[in-house]
Design an enzyme around this catalytic site. Structure first.
Site, PDB file in Angstrom:
ATOM      1  N   SER A 207      59.242  98.025   4.991  1.00 37.20           N
ATOM      2  CA  SER A 207      59.489  97.465   3.667  1.00 37.20           C
ATOM      3  C   SER A 207      60.930  96.977   3.562  1.00 37.20           C
ATOM      4  O   SER A 207      61.859  97.684   3.965  1.00 37.20           O
ATOM      5  CB  SER A 207      59.217  98.510   2.579  1.00 37.20           C
ATOM      6  OG  SER A 207      57.870  98.917   2.623  1.00 37.20           O
ATOM      7  N   GLN A 225      66.315 102.138  11.259  1.00 35.02           N
ATOM      8  CA  GLN A 225      64.883 102.183  11.551  1.00 35.02           C
ATOM      9  C   GLN A 225      64.355 100.806  11.944  1.00 35.02           C
ATOM     10  O   GLN A 225      63.562 100.683  12.877  1.00 35.02           O
ATOM     11  CB  GLN A 225      64.112 102.692  10.334  1.00 35.02           C
ATOM     12  CG  GLN A 225      64.037 104.194  10.202  1.00 35.02           C
ATOM     13  CD  GLN A 225      62.989 104.595   9.192  1.00 35.02           C
ATOM     14  OE1 GLN A 225      62.930 104.057   8.089  1.00 35.02           O
ATOM     15  NE2 GLN A 225      62.139 105.529   9.558  1.00 35.02           N
ATOM     16  N   ASP A 281      55.914 106.255  -5.107  1.00 29.78           N
ATOM     17  CA  ASP A 281      55.853 105.119  -4.189  1.00 29.78           C
ATOM     18  C   ASP A 281      54.902 104.090  -4.781  1.00 29.78           C
ATOM     19  O   ASP A 281      53.708 104.339  -4.914  1.00 29.78           O
ATOM     20  CB  ASP A 281      55.346 105.587  -2.811  1.00 29.78           C
ATOM     21  CG  ASP A 281      55.570 104.555  -1.719  1.00 29.78           C
ATOM     22  OD1 ASP A 281      55.635 103.351  -2.041  1.00 29.78           O
ATOM     23  OD2 ASP A 281      55.664 104.950  -0.537  1.00 29.78           O
ATOM     24  N   ARG A 283      54.240 101.095  -3.515  1.00 26.21           N
ATOM     25  CA  ARG A 283      53.806 100.102  -2.534  1.00 26.21           C
ATOM     26  C   ARG A 283      52.290 100.056  -2.362  1.00 26.21           C
ATOM     27  O   ARG A 283      51.605 101.067  -2.459  1.00 26.21           O
ATOM     28  CB  ARG A 283      54.455 100.381  -1.175  1.00 26.21           C
ATOM     29  CG  ARG A 283      55.918 100.057  -1.132  1.00 26.21           C
ATOM     30  CD  ARG A 283      56.550 100.466   0.171  1.00 26.21           C
ATOM     31  NE  ARG A 283      56.655 101.923   0.294  1.00 26.21           N
ATOM     32  CZ  ARG A 283      57.278 102.534   1.291  1.00 26.21           C
ATOM     33  NH1 ARG A 283      57.840 101.817   2.257  1.00 26.21           N
ATOM     34  NH2 ARG A 283      57.341 103.855   1.319  1.00 26.21           N
TER      35      ARG A 283
END
Length: 359
Positions: A207, A225, A281, A283
Site C-alpha cells: 500500500s 519493506q 484497516d 483497505r
C-alpha cells in the site's frame, strides 16, 4: 456510476449533494471543509439536522453505538461547523443509519474525507428541484448509489506500461491499472521474465506510503519493506509487486496527517484512526485481485506480515502456496507503531521485535 463519481467530487469540494430514496430526500455535505455560497445557505435552511458517524468515532468518545454507522439527531439549527477529532456534539437521539445515510458515509470514505456527514431535509422542494434541473445541485438515487459503491474496485482497466529498470531489479516493467470510476490508479511492477517465474509467483501487495516510501519517514518501516520486497522478489526468480493507491491504510493523506498529529498527543496508530472515525484497516483488496486476474496469476508466494492480505487472496480463489516475511528495521521512532500492528492487528512481527529486544 457517473452520478456517483460527480457526487464524490462535489463533496470533496464542500458542495452539498441531494440523496433521494424511500426514506425521503436529504441534503448531505462533509463535516470537514469550508462551506459558503448559495448551496451552503440552502443547506443551513434545511430541517431535522443530523450527523452521520461511525461506531469507531463514537467508541473513541466513550459511546456505545447501536450499529456500525449511526445517525445523531441534533437540535434544530445546531449544525456544527467543525468538531475536534473524536468529538461528538450534543444530540437528542442516536439511531442506526438509513440506507441513504450509509451511502453518504460511503461517498466520503471513497473520497478519502473524514467519515462524518452532516445531513438535513430540504426546507422546500420547490426550492431544490429547480437547482437540480439546472445542474447546480446533483441529485443521487440512494439505491443506485449503494449498488455502485458496493462494486467499486472490482474492475480495473490496463492503461499503460513501460520498462522501468530498478536498482535492485534491472529487468522490470511497470503496468498502470485504473479503477472503473477513475479515482484510483494502481501499479503492477513486473520483476524479471514472466516466462521464467516460479510456479507459485512471488508477489507483494504494498500500500502506498508517501511519507515512508518517498521521504524515508522514521515513523514506519514501509520504505524499507518496499525496497526489500523488490530485492526479495528478484532473488526468488522474479514476480510482481502490486503498488496500491491506499495511503494510510486507505484513509488518504489528509487523514493520515491528522492521525499522526493525534499520535504526537499520545495515541497509538489505531486509536488515532478511530478518533477520526476509521476502523483498524480500511483497505479493500478487490483491485489487487482484479490485477492478478488480468496478469493471469492464480498461484502465489505471498511476501507479507499481514494476515488480512493472505485471507483476502485466499477468499478470492487465489492459491497462496507459501508466505514469506518481509521486514524493515525496528527503530526508536517506529517501535510503537510496529508493536501496535503486532499486538492489536495480528501482524506477524514478533520475531523481529523479539530479536531487536535481545540485541
Amino acid at each position: 456510476m457517473y452520478q456517483l463519481e460527480r457526487a464524490i467530487f462535489d463533496l470533496r469540494r464542500g458542495v452539498p449533494v441531494l440523496i433521494t430514496g424511500a426514506d425521503g430526500d436529504r441534503l448531505v455535505r462533509p463535516l470537514e471543509g469550508h462551506h459558503e455560497g448559495e448551496l451552503a445557505t440552502l443547506f443551513e435552511r434545511g430541517a431535522q439536522p443530523r450527523l452521520v458517524v461511525t461506531q469507531h468515532r463514537l467508541a473513541a468518545a466513550g459511546y456505545q453505538a447501536p450499529s456500525d454507522i449511526v445517525t445523531l439527531l441534533l437540535s434544530a439549527q445546531a449544525l456544527p461547523e467543525t468538531l475536534a477529532e473524536g468529538e461528538v456534539p450534543p444530540h437528542e437521539a442516536m439511531l442506526p443509519a438509513t440506507s441513504a445515510e450509509r451511502v453518504a458515509l460511503g461517498m466520503l470514505r471513497r473520497g478519502q474525507l473524514m467519515p462524518a456527514a452532516l445531513m438535513v431535509t430540504p426546507a422546500a422542494e420547490d426550492e431544490v428541484q429547480p437547482m437540480v434541473a439546472a445542474g447546480t445541485l446533483l441529485a443521487l438515487d440512494a439505491g443506485e448509489a449503494e449498488l455502485a459503491l458496493a462494486n467499486l474496485g472490482r474492475a480495473v482497466t490496463r492503461i499503460s506500461e513501460a520498462r522501468v529498470p530498478l536498482a535492485d531489479a534491472e529487468v522490470t516493467r511497470f503496468i498502470l491499472f485504473r479503477e472503473a470510476d477513475g479515482m484510483r490508479e494502481h501499479l503492477a511492477v513486473i520483476i524479471g521474465d514472466p516466462h521464467a517465474w516460479p510456479a507459485a509467483v512471488p508477489i507483494r501487495l504494498h500500500s502506498a506510503c508517501l511519507t515512508g516510501d518517498l521521504f524515508a519517514s522514521l515513523l514506519c518501516d514501509c520504505g524499507e519493506q518496499l525496497r526489500n520486497a523488490v530485492r526479495d522478489i528478484h532473488a526468488l526468480g522474479g514476480g510482481v509487486l502490486l503498488y496500491l493507491d491506499q495511503e494510510g491504510r486507505d484513509i488518504g493523506m489528509a487523514n493520515k496527517l491528522r492521525a499522526i498529529g493525534l499520535q504526537e498527543a499520545g495515541l497509538d496508530t489505531l486509536d488515532a484512526d478511530a478518533c477520526l472515525g476509521f476502523g483498524h484497516d480500511e483497505r479493500c483488496y478487490a483491485p489487487a485481485v482484479a490485477m492478478l486476474e488480468n496478469l493471469d496469476i492464480q498461484r502465489v508466494q505471498l511476501l507479507t506480515n499481514n494476515p488480512r492480505k493472505l485471507a483476502a487472496l485466499t477468499e478470492a480463489g487465489i492459491e497462496v502456496a507459501k508466505r514469506q516475511a518481509v521486514y524493515g528495521r525496528v527503530t526508536e521512532q517506529n517501535r510503537a507503531y510496529l508493536t501496535t500492528k503486532a499486538g492489536r492487528s495480528g501482524h506477524w512481527l514478533e520475531s523481529i521485535l523479539d530479536q531487536d529486544d535481545s540485541a
